[in-house]
Design a protein around this motif. Structure first.
Motif, PDB file in Angstrom:
ATOM      1  N   LEU A 274       0.923  -1.206   0.133  1.00 37.25           N
ATOM      2  CA  LEU A 274      -0.087  -0.063   0.063  1.00 37.25           C
ATOM      3  C   LEU A 274       0.774   1.043   0.045  1.00 37.25           C
ATOM      4  O   LEU A 274       1.892   1.116   0.541  1.00 37.25           O
ATOM      5  CB  LEU A 274      -0.977   0.006   1.252  1.00 37.25           C
ATOM      6  N   MET A 276       2.326   4.341   1.302  1.00 40.10           N
ATOM      7  CA  MET A 276       2.357   4.738   2.748  1.00 40.10           C
ATOM      8  C   MET A 276       3.224   6.163   2.805  1.00 40.10           C
ATOM      9  O   MET A 276       3.982   6.336   2.077  1.00 40.10           O
ATOM     10  CB  MET A 276       3.017   3.768   3.559  1.00 40.10           C
ATOM     11  N   ARG A 316      -4.394  13.411   1.896  1.00 44.65           N
ATOM     12  CA  ARG A 316      -5.318  13.231   0.762  1.00 44.65           C
ATOM     13  C   ARG A 316      -5.841  14.764   0.650  1.00 44.65           C
ATOM     14  O   ARG A 316      -6.899  15.132   0.315  1.00 44.65           O
ATOM     15  CB  ARG A 316      -6.531  12.710   1.424  1.00 44.65           C
ATOM     16  N   ILE A 440      -4.495   5.843  -5.241  1.00 40.64           N
ATOM     17  CA  ILE A 440      -5.151   6.855  -4.460  1.00 40.64           C
ATOM     18  C   ILE A 440      -5.422   8.016  -5.496  1.00 40.64           C
ATOM     19  O   ILE A 440      -6.830   8.380  -5.318  1.00 40.64           O
ATOM     20  CB  ILE A 440      -4.191   7.334  -3.392  1.00 40.64           C
ATOM     21  N   ARG A 443      -8.645   6.553  -7.226  1.00 40.63           N
ATOM     22  CA  ARG A 443      -9.754   6.667  -6.419  1.00 40.63           C
ATOM     23  C   ARG A 443     -10.320   8.220  -6.156  1.00 40.63           C
ATOM     24  O   ARG A 443     -11.547   8.224  -6.308  1.00 40.63           O
ATOM     25  CB  ARG A 443      -9.613   5.926  -5.113  1.00 40.63           C
ATOM     26  N   THR A 444      -9.448   9.140  -6.137  1.00 45.04           N
ATOM     27  CA  THR A 444      -9.791  10.339  -6.033  1.00 45.04           C
ATOM     28  C   THR A 444     -10.584  10.859  -7.160  1.00 45.04           C
ATOM     29  O   THR A 444     -11.593  11.732  -7.050  1.00 45.04           O
ATOM     30  CB  THR A 444      -8.627  11.192  -5.916  1.00 45.04           C
ATOM     31  N   HIS A 499     -12.637  12.099   5.480  1.00 46.23           N
ATOM     32  CA  HIS A 499     -12.276  11.127   4.567  1.00 46.23           C
ATOM     33  C   HIS A 499     -12.156   9.964   5.390  1.00 46.23           C
ATOM     34  O   HIS A 499     -11.438   9.801   6.614  1.00 46.23           O
ATOM     35  CB  HIS A 499     -11.022  11.517   4.103  1.00 46.23           C
ATOM     36  N   GLU A 500     -12.438   8.730   4.827  1.00 53.14           N
ATOM     37  CA  GLU A 500     -12.425   7.528   5.621  1.00 53.14           C
ATOM     38  C   GLU A 500     -11.116   6.896   6.041  1.00 53.14           C
ATOM     39  O   GLU A 500     -10.768   6.343   6.861  1.00 53.14           O
ATOM     40  CB  GLU A 500     -13.400   6.451   5.038  1.00 53.14           C
ATOM     41  N   GLU A 501     -10.187   7.355   5.134  1.00 51.63           N
ATOM     42  CA  GLU A 501      -8.575   6.677   5.316  1.00 51.63           C
ATOM     43  C   GLU A 501      -8.075   7.619   6.235  1.00 51.63           C
ATOM     44  O   GLU A 501      -6.869   7.311   6.596  1.00 51.63           O
ATOM     45  CB  GLU A 501      -8.083   7.007   3.897  1.00 51.63           C
ATOM     46  N   LEU A 502      -8.641   8.833   6.741  1.00 51.38           N
ATOM     47  CA  LEU A 502      -7.985   9.614   7.680  1.00 51.38           C
ATOM     48  C   LEU A 502      -8.319   9.704   8.944  1.00 51.38           C
ATOM     49  O   LEU A 502      -9.356  10.378   9.716  1.00 51.38           O
ATOM     50  CB  LEU A 502      -7.910  11.222   7.193  1.00 51.38           C
ATOM     51  N   ARG A 503      -7.860   8.431   9.725  1.00 50.42           N
ATOM     52  CA  ARG A 503      -8.144   8.216  11.149  1.00 50.42           C
ATOM     53  C   ARG A 503      -7.046   8.219  12.010  1.00 50.42           C
ATOM     54  O   ARG A 503      -5.778   8.055  11.584  1.00 50.42           O
ATOM     55  CB  ARG A 503      -8.831   7.131  11.095  1.00 50.42           C
ATOM     56  N   PRO A 512     -13.480  10.098  11.336  1.00 49.35           N
ATOM     57  CA  PRO A 512     -12.530  10.311  10.526  1.00 49.35           C
ATOM     58  C   PRO A 512     -12.358  11.916  10.232  1.00 49.35           C
ATOM     59  O   PRO A 512     -13.268  12.580  10.686  1.00 49.35           O
ATOM     60  CB  PRO A 512     -13.027   9.641   9.074  1.00 49.35           C
TER      61      PRO A 512
END
Length: 742
Positions: A274, A276, A316, A440, A443-444, A499-503, A512
């Motif tokens: 992935l 990173m 993101r 990424i 998907r954006t 954003h769901e990936e920003l946790r 998120p």
């Protein structure tokens, strides 16, 4: 000579030793745009200074980096086996009992040969005289150990003991494991290996064809076996069920298993990693995609649009984005240059780099929510470090360290590579036909189409099945208006949207974060160092053309540029190796009314204007020039007639400004129905006969005979036999005349 590049700020992290104002400090903390420095001198004082001011100081130097130093590399490091010691016995977990016992058996004997003591020896135990390294040699210990094992009913030679010791030194305990006991089952089972190799050849040969089912591949393999093995084909060919299981073991996908046609060929090879990133700008992905929206270009034509964007992986954040029209253009000949075509060019990618380094200014008609002052960005700290953030939009500025791009000519060109090298940005191209290497940004793009594109008039959908019937007849937006909408949507609809990936990895149950919140968190820990691009730096980001300056000026892209500033360079050598009299000229395809000649000898720039700019007057682009050139060539003109092409450009701009005509009804284009099929039509017998004029046809005259007379039977005329003959008489008194009826 190499062009001067703007100085990239040194990376400062917590724990760095830096030199500032003649003293040495230790970076104790980074908070927003400030850095806390701890003096390393006995009588020194600590300091808190802006990170921007620290990096601009002339004597500022980063002395070292955390984790590096003289202890990082130790010479004379022991071998793998010595460093691992007995702790490497964990590799024996999972083996069979016999394999583990055998490895532990050899480990004790090898340790005794190597060190003089077995592995189970207690501390302080003295080695046996026959295995003491100070009294015996390795060869003697090999022979002694072999004799000892043979006396214990183990058939071992001195060479075997030596081989075991060398394997232990190279691989540790794993070198002592009998590999025959850990050998797993074959991936192809009991199918003959020759058949498996033939299957791979057949699969690779038909990989680029349309995806078929497993039964087709089974038939192709059967035919190949018959051609290669002849009579043995029936014995070597597996059954259909065994063949299907073999495909699963080998990972060969067919038919519906691929998901869609060709998807297996675009899947990267494992292991999958992935994307990173731990800091903003550590990895930035950039790409171009169709926007699925129709728009109106500068000349009033309906065109499809393309979106080019760059996104930061850590936060993101969409760092920059631009919309460009796309059209195919026309060609006057098979070998001629295409005129009027347009798509995303290399200069658009260069402009993205400049926009990444510059804050997005607020526009008067934008929503107040799009401002950085009311967003989650650390506005006060950003303005303190960079005054350009005052009144900027809610889109942070991130300087990329590495850009991941595709292999298209827009990004793989020399202009983009040189611009990245000038800014100190490393470039990593993605693998061919592997969208997952920059997943990424892909998907954006999908999120942009679902959150932005589909709400615009002129939305076409992703394919023909999702496209409306009258999309082109809708009221479409201009390209500049769509760009304005996009920039405002990025500041409001993307940067301030969770954003769901920003946790938070330490608090996964928390909701998120937005890209702006994630950027603020990173700024608080790593600081913010702006990079300012001067006007000269922006000129160096433009594409370069090597052109000779003649008496008429600079001839570039079928246009002539001239001014008094370029007079010293006419017909003179440039001094660049191998260029002769050609000078580097920077040009802007979206602002072609000017070009800039670079003089490397004194670092100055000479500006030249288009000689027929007065005929155009308004702002124009190279795309309009190409369309005007195509229209001029259709009328029999030449590309050398710049004045005539400039007048056509002016007419195109005026026509686009007037808009479509309201009085003239557009005539439909003729329909091309192709060749005639079916029976030939029958000739019309009334062809070439004029149609009658019913207004001029007169009525029949009226009849003067009574209609009742027309219904009476017709009168009978006498026959010759009924008439009286001459010389004969009748009786007296017979007064009957001829019979007229019955």
């Amino acid at each position: 000579m190499t062009a001067h590049a703007p100085a990239r700020p040194a990376m400062v992290t917590v724990g760095n030793a830096v030199r500032w104002r003649g003293e040495t400090y230790l970076v104790a903390a980074l908070q927003g745009g400030s850095v806390h420095l701890l003096s390393q001198h006995a009588e020194g004082e600590d300091a808190v200074v802006l990170l921007d001011a620290l990096s601009r100081s002339p004597d500022f130097v980063v002395l070292d980096t955390p984790g590096t130093g003289p202890d990082a590399a130790i010479e004379g490091a022991p071998s793998v086996a010595v460093r691992q010691g007995l702790g490497d016995a964990a590799v024996l977990e999972g083996l069979s009992d016999k394999a583990r016992e055998k490895a532990e058996f050899w480990l004790n004997h090898v340790l005794e040969v190597h060190t003089g003591l077995p592995g189970f020896a207690a501390p302080g135990t003295a080695p046996r005289p026959c295995f003491d390294p100070e009294r015996t040699t390795l060869r003697q210990r090999y022979e002694t150990k072999a004799a000892e094992l043979c006396a214990a009913h183990h058939r071992v030679s001195a060479a075997t003991v030596e081989r075991k010791r060398l394997a232990w030194l190279a691989q540790g305990v794993w070198g002592l494991v009998d590999k025959r006991r850990v050998r797993g089952p074959s991936t192809h089972g009991r199918v003959d290996e020759q058949v498996v190799k033939l299957l791979w050849k057949v699969h690779q040969r038909h990989k680029k064809r349309s995806v078929g089912t497993r039964s087709r591949l089974f038939e192709l393999l059967r035919r190949a076996c018959v051609r290669k093995f002849k009579k043995k084909a029936e014995q070597l060919m597996p059954s259909r069920a065994t063949f299907y299981r073999l495909l699963e073991r080998l990972g060969i996908l067919c038919g519906r298993e691929t998901g869609h046609q060709g998807s297996s060929s675009h899947r990267p090879e494992p292991p999958f990693t992935l994307a990173m990133a731990t800091t903003p700008g550590e990895q930035v992905q950039i790409d171009t995609t169709p926007l699925d929206v129709l728009g109106v270009d500068e000349t009033g034509r309906v065109v499809s649009l393309e979106l080019t964007a760059a996104i930061d992986v850590a936060t993101r954040t969409i760092l920059a984005a631009v919309i460009r029209p796309k059209s195919s253009g026309t060609k006057t000949g098979p070998n001629s240059r295409r005129h009027g075509g347009r798509a995303t060019k290399a200069v658009d990618a260069l402009l993205l780099l400049a926009e990444m380094c510059t804050p997005q200014p607020m526009r008067p008609h934008w929503s107040p929510k799009a401002g950085a002052k009311v967003s989650d960005l650390p506005y006060a700290q950003l303005v303190e470090a960079d005054e350009r953030m005052h009144g900027a939009a809610a889109r942070p500025v991130v300087i990329p360290e590495m850009i991941v791009m595709d292999n298209g000519k827009v990004f793989a060109g020399r202009a983009f590579m040189d611009a990245c090298a000038q800014l100190g940005i490393s470039v990593r191209p993605a693998s061919y036909n592997s969208p997952t290497h920059k997943a990424i940004i892909e998907r954006t793009f999908g999120s942009t189409k679902s959150l932005f594109s589909q709400f615009l008039t002129g939305y076409t959908g992703k394919d023909l099945h999702h496209r409306g019937k009258n999309v082109a007849s809708e009221r479409l937006w201009r390209v500049d208006q769509l760009n304005d909408f996009l920039q405002q949507w990025i500041a409001v609809g993307w940067q301030q949207r969770p954003h769901e990936e920003l946790r938070n990895p330490f608090l996964p149950s928390m909701p998120p974060r937005t890209p702006n919140q994630m950027f603020a968190a990173h700024v608080a820990s790593s600081g913010y160092v702006p990079v300012r691009l001067s006007a000269e730096d922006r000129l160096r980001l433009l594409p370069t053309a090597w052109v000779k300056v003649t008496d008429k000026g600079i001839r570039l892209n079928n246009r002539t540029y001239d001014s008094r500033a370029v007079s010293p360079y006419r017909n003179t050598p440039s001094g660049w190796p191998g260029k002769g009299q050609r000078w580097p000229v920077r040009y802007h395809p979206h602002q072609p009314e000017k070009v800039w000649l670079q003089d490397h000898r004194n670092g100055t720039w000479a500006e030249a204007d288009f000689v027929y700019q007065r005929l155009i007057g308004d702002e124009w682009t190279a795309h309009i020039w190409d369309q005007a050139t195509a229209a001029h060539l259709d009328q029999g003109g030449s590309t050398r007639d710049e004045a005539a092409i400039a007048r056509v450009v002016r007419s195109l701009l005026e026509r686009a400004g007037r808009g479509p005509s309201r009085t003239t009804t557009p005539q439909p284009a003729p329909v091309d129905r192709g060749m005639t099929v079916g029976p030939q039509p029958i000739k019309d017998p009334y062809r070439n006969i004029p149609a009658p004029d019913y207004q001029r046809i007169t009525s029949l005259p009226s009849m003067d005979v009574d209609l009742r007379q027309l219904c009476l039977p017709p009168a009978r005329f006498p026959r010759p036999d009924d008439l009286p003959q001459p010389g004969t008489g009748g009786k007296s008194g017979d007064a009957r005349g001829p019979q007229t009826g019955t």
